[in-house]
Design an enzyme around this catalytic site. Structure first.
Site, PDB file in Angstrom:
ATOM      1  N   ARG A 126       7.598  -6.165   5.949  1.00  0.00           N
ATOM      2  CA  ARG A 126       8.226  -5.552   4.721  1.00  0.00           C
ATOM      3  C   ARG A 126       8.536  -6.499   3.358  1.00  0.00           C
ATOM      4  NH1 ARG A 126      10.173  -0.785   6.884  1.00  0.00           N
ATOM      5  NH2 ARG A 126       9.880  -0.209   5.755  1.00  0.00           N
ATOM      6  N   GLN A 131       3.650  -4.466   0.223  1.00  0.00           N
ATOM      7  CA  GLN A 131       3.883  -3.568  -0.094  1.00  0.00           C
ATOM      8  C   GLN A 131       2.800  -2.118  -0.455  1.00  0.00           C
ATOM      9  OE1 GLN A 131       6.838  -3.499  -3.600  1.00  0.00           O
ATOM     10  NE2 GLN A 131       8.081  -2.166  -3.349  1.00  0.00           N
ATOM     11  N   ASP A 134       1.454  -0.858   3.103  1.00  0.00           N
ATOM     12  CA  ASP A 134       3.094  -0.740   3.879  1.00  0.00           C
ATOM     13  C   ASP A 134       2.552   0.686   4.315  1.00  0.00           C
ATOM     14  OD1 ASP A 134       5.379  -0.242   5.202  1.00  0.00           O
ATOM     15  OD2 ASP A 134       6.693  -0.693   3.907  1.00  0.00           O
ATOM     16  N   SER A 137       5.976   2.535   5.276  1.00  0.00           N
ATOM     17  CA  SER A 137       6.917   2.956   3.762  1.00  0.00           C
ATOM     18  C   SER A 137       6.404   4.504   3.585  1.00  0.00           C
ATOM     19  CB  SER A 137       7.150   2.382   2.882  1.00  0.00           C
ATOM     20  OG  SER A 137       8.135   1.231   3.435  1.00  0.00           O
ATOM     21  N   TYR A 232      16.107  -5.107   7.945  1.00  0.00           N
ATOM     22  CA  TYR A 232      15.810  -3.558   8.701  1.00  0.00           C
ATOM     23  C   TYR A 232      17.763  -3.711   9.397  1.00  0.00           C
ATOM     24  CZ  TYR A 232      11.125  -2.809   9.358  1.00  0.00           C
ATOM     25  OH  TYR A 232       9.892  -2.505   9.698  1.00  0.00           O
TER      26      TYR A 232
END
Ligand code: NAD
Length: 386
Positions: A126, A131, A134, A137, A232
């Site tokens: 992450r 990004q 990902d 997400s 996280y």
């Protein structure tokens, strides 16, 4: 390089790993793309659109699975004809998709034995550099959006405040628990529908993001580190669990809708909403538990089902991204393309294990399981058997 996009066989799955627009980009980069006939049908991408983008539509299973690179959404599984998808891959091939490595270490072992180079998209770091790869997400955002729509459809009330000749309607009160990617999208969606929104997360750092979306942050004094590596949430102590439950009980009681999204990677989802809290809610209220298939944030929610307890509707529908298959597939395909472009140089898979994207997401390579947490899980299984 020959690239295959196979049809998902997971029950209820409507997404496809790559959409025609992204196929076109792969073909331009010199890849030969094969698409299983009907692979995009459930997400409204026709075979004709894939062909127009330069793909070849393939019906021969053996040919499809003998590609150099196979792109999927769900982990390989046993087919109707009794053959396992992992056994159809050619030795030395590369597989990219959600592989559930921490939930199915035996599958990862199987892929290693077949000398597959496998990338689990849930292990993409992450970081800002990764990004655009990902997929966790992108799909969580879809789930957060759809959770609110399901709640709005099940609620016997309006979401927005309305001033009409037939009277004034108060806006619905929505509580979002877990303000990660899914939770933030749920907040934004509920706000767009006109609800008054509150949110709680164990990571205090999200307070500003919650507020910037027009929601109120529910403050709880935690007095314990709640953030693990990678940003996280950590699994917290019993004392913190009890304190958060006590603090959110009053907010749950006042809410028309509760959306729970709290997860701790690799662990059972934390239990946040108890049966007592549900019993105190107004009849007609709705809870959507996005963690239902990880054990549930909410007592009594059932994965894949909607149940009613004391007049409160508990929605535990699994795989919400699949219910918005067109855009979920489009976003997933973009994540896959970025990863493929990063891994393939001049038509050849080029792996640098000093790079955190490769070292995190590559679960098997050269006949070995590469991910330490999966290795530990496999060790535990062997240990338990011995
Ligand atoms: P997730 O799906 O693992 O969890 C959802 C949310 O639940 C998280 O915000 C977590 O803090 C929360 N939660 C866990 N236990 C809880 C509890 N007991 N009570 C209340 N809330 C609890 O998380 P996610 O949405 O995938 O992402 C988590 C975080 O990772 C993000 O908010 C962000 O900081 C980071 N992230 C970074 C990037 C990036 O930099 N590219 C991308 C995605 C996510």
């Amino acid at each position: 390089m020959k690239v295959s996009i196979v049809k998902e066989i997971e029950i209820g799955e409507r997404r496809v790993a790559v959409v025609p627009e992204i196929v076109g980009r792969m073909v331009k980069q010199g890849m030969e793309v094969w698409v299983e006939a009907g692979a995009g049908e459930q997400s409204f991408f026709s075979d004709a659109a894939y062909e127009a983008a330069g793909a070849k539509i393939v019906t021969d299973t053996e040919q499809l699975w003998h590609a150099d690179l196979v792109l999927k959404v769900n982990p390989p599984q046993e087919r109707e004809d009794g053959r396992h998808e992992a056994d159809l891959l050619k030795e030395g091939a590369t597989l990219i998709g959600f592989l559930n490595p921490l939930g199915s270490p035996a599958l990862i072992q199987q892929l290693a034995e077949r000398k597959i180079t496998a990338f689990g998209l849930e292990l993409i770091p992450r970081t800002s550099r990764a990004q655009s790869m990902d997929a966790l997400s992108s799909q969580a955002g879809v789930a957060g959006y759809k959770a609110v729509l399901l709640a709005a459809a099940a609620l016997p009330k309006f979401f927005p405040m309305l001033t009409t000749a037939a009277g004034t309607i108060a806006p619905a009160k929505v509580l979002v628990i877990g303000a990660g990617v899914a939770g933030l999208q749920a907040i934004a969606t509920a706000r767009r529908l006109g609800a008054v929104v509150e949110a709680f997360d164990i990571r205090p750092a999200v307070k500003e993001e919650v507020q910037s979306l027009g929601a109120k942050f529910v403050e709880v004094k935690l007095e314990e580190e709640t953030v693990a590596a990678g940003g996280y949430a950590k699994e917290v102590s019993e004392a913190v669990k009890q304190r958060t439950q006590a603090a959110i009980a009053e907010h749950v009681k006042m809410s028309d809708v509760v959306i729970t999204t709290a997860q701790v990677p690799g662990r059972q989802a934390p239990r946040l909403v108890t049966a007592d809290m549900i019993a105190n809610m107004k009849p007609g209220s709705v809870i959507v538990d996005l963690a239902a298939d990880q054990g549930g944030n909410c007592e009594g929610s059932e994965a894949g089902k909607t149940v009613v307890k004391g007049g409160v509707t508990l929605i535990g529908e699994a795989n919400l991204p699949s219910t918005v298959p067109f855009h979920a597939s489009q976003m997933y395909a973009k994540n896959i393309l970025t990863l493929v472009q990063f891994l393939v140089k001049d038509g050849v898979l080029t792996l640098n294990f000093d790079d955190d994207i490769v070292s995190s997401a590559c679960v098997t390579h050269g006949g070995e399981v590469k991910n330490q947490r999966v290795k530990d899980l496999l060790g535990e299984t062997v240990g338990a058997k011995g």
